[in-house]
Design a protein around this motif. Structure first.
Motif, PDB file in Angstrom:
ATOM      1  N   TYR A 187      -2.908  -6.980  -1.837  1.00 42.56           N
ATOM      2  CA  TYR A 187      -4.231  -6.477  -2.179  1.00 42.56           C
ATOM      3  C   TYR A 187      -5.259  -6.965  -1.179  1.00 42.56           C
ATOM      4  CZ  TYR A 187      -4.249 -11.034  -4.532  1.00 42.56           C
ATOM      5  OH  TYR A 187      -4.152 -12.363  -4.830  1.00 42.56           O
ATOM      6  N   SER A 246      -9.348  -4.723  -4.097  1.00 46.62           N
ATOM      7  CA  SER A 246      -8.601  -3.468  -4.122  1.00 46.62           C
ATOM      8  C   SER A 246      -7.142  -3.799  -4.415  1.00 46.62           C
ATOM      9  CB  SER A 246      -8.679  -2.772  -2.759  1.00 46.62           C
ATOM     10  OG  SER A 246      -9.994  -2.718  -2.291  1.00 46.62           O
ATOM     11  N   ALA A 247      -6.638  -3.323  -5.560  1.00 44.36           N
ATOM     12  CA  ALA A 247      -5.250  -3.604  -5.946  1.00 44.36           C
ATOM     13  C   ALA A 247      -4.819  -2.604  -7.010  1.00 44.36           C
ATOM     14  CB  ALA A 247      -5.135  -5.035  -6.476  1.00 44.36           C
ATOM     15  N   GLN A 248      -3.566  -2.728  -7.441  1.00 51.53           N
ATOM     16  CA  GLN A 248      -3.068  -1.928  -8.553  1.00 51.53           C
ATOM     17  C   GLN A 248      -3.817  -2.340  -9.821  1.00 51.53           C
ATOM     18  OE1 GLN A 248      -0.846   0.566  -8.277  1.00 51.53           O
ATOM     19  NE2 GLN A 248      -0.912   0.193  -6.080  1.00 51.53           N
ATOM     20  N   ARG A 295      -2.855  -5.515 -11.803  1.00 50.65           N
ATOM     21  CA  ARG A 295      -3.258  -6.742 -11.108  1.00 50.65           C
ATOM     22  C   ARG A 295      -4.761  -6.985 -11.302  1.00 50.65           C
ATOM     23  NH1 ARG A 295      -0.294 -10.601 -10.235  1.00 50.65           N
ATOM     24  NH2 ARG A 295       0.956  -9.618 -11.770  1.00 50.65           N
TER      25      ARG A 295
END
Length: 165
Positions: free
Chosen positions: A99, A133-135, A138
């Motif tokens: 991320y 910025s990540a899934q 997460r």
């Protein structure tokens, strides 16, 4: 014999005001120095030991942080990949996820970055002058440690044509 004229010694009003301000400042100086509010080392150590091991949310951190600080809160050591006047961005690689952590010098630049990111389908965790910025799963976990708000960008631009099967 005529006597010489004596000059009157009146000071201009501006000079009188300035003198009064200087005298007042000097009179208050000892009072402000006495109220320094410093801590002794033992008191500072007690406070430090009470705050160790808590998350940013628990500590009430609301000020913008550095990429490295946010990354540490999420459990990684960020590798800085962008160092610019407009933003700093670090990439995190962990066993569970990769991320990005991005910080901005002001909210206007953060908003411009988010407006540009709206072109993509993505989820972000957004805080005061920072973005992760990540899934999504997460981001939900990071939120408990960093605070912030989950933001989903719907995406814009061309979409794939529906299949005719």
């Amino acid at each position: 014999m005529p006597q010489p004229q004596q000059r009157s010694r009146t000071l201009p009003p501006a000079r009188l005001v300035r003198g009064a301000a200087v005298a007042g400042s000097l009179a208050l100086l000892p009072l402000t120095a006495a109220c320094g509010g410093g801590q002794d080392e033992a008191s500072a150590e007690r406070k430090s030991s009470r705050t160790r091991g808590i998350s940013a949310v628990q500590a009430g951190v609301v000020a913008p942080a550095k990429v490295e600080v946010i990354a540490t809160l999420t459990g990684c050591k960020a590798k800085i990949r962008i160092e610019a006047a407009e933003l700093r961005q670090g990439v995190c690689h962990t066993e569970k996820a990769d991320y990005l952590v991005t910080t901005f010098p002001d909210d206007e630049l953060k908003q411009t970055w988010l407006d540009s990111a709206a072109a993509y389908r993505a989820d972000f965790l957004v805080g005061p002058r920072w973005v992760i910025s990540a899934q999504r799963d997460r981001l939900e976990r990071f939120r408990t440690k960093t605070g912030g708000e989950l933001v989903s960008m719907s995406g814009m631009g061309p979409r794939p044509a529906p299949s005719s099967s």
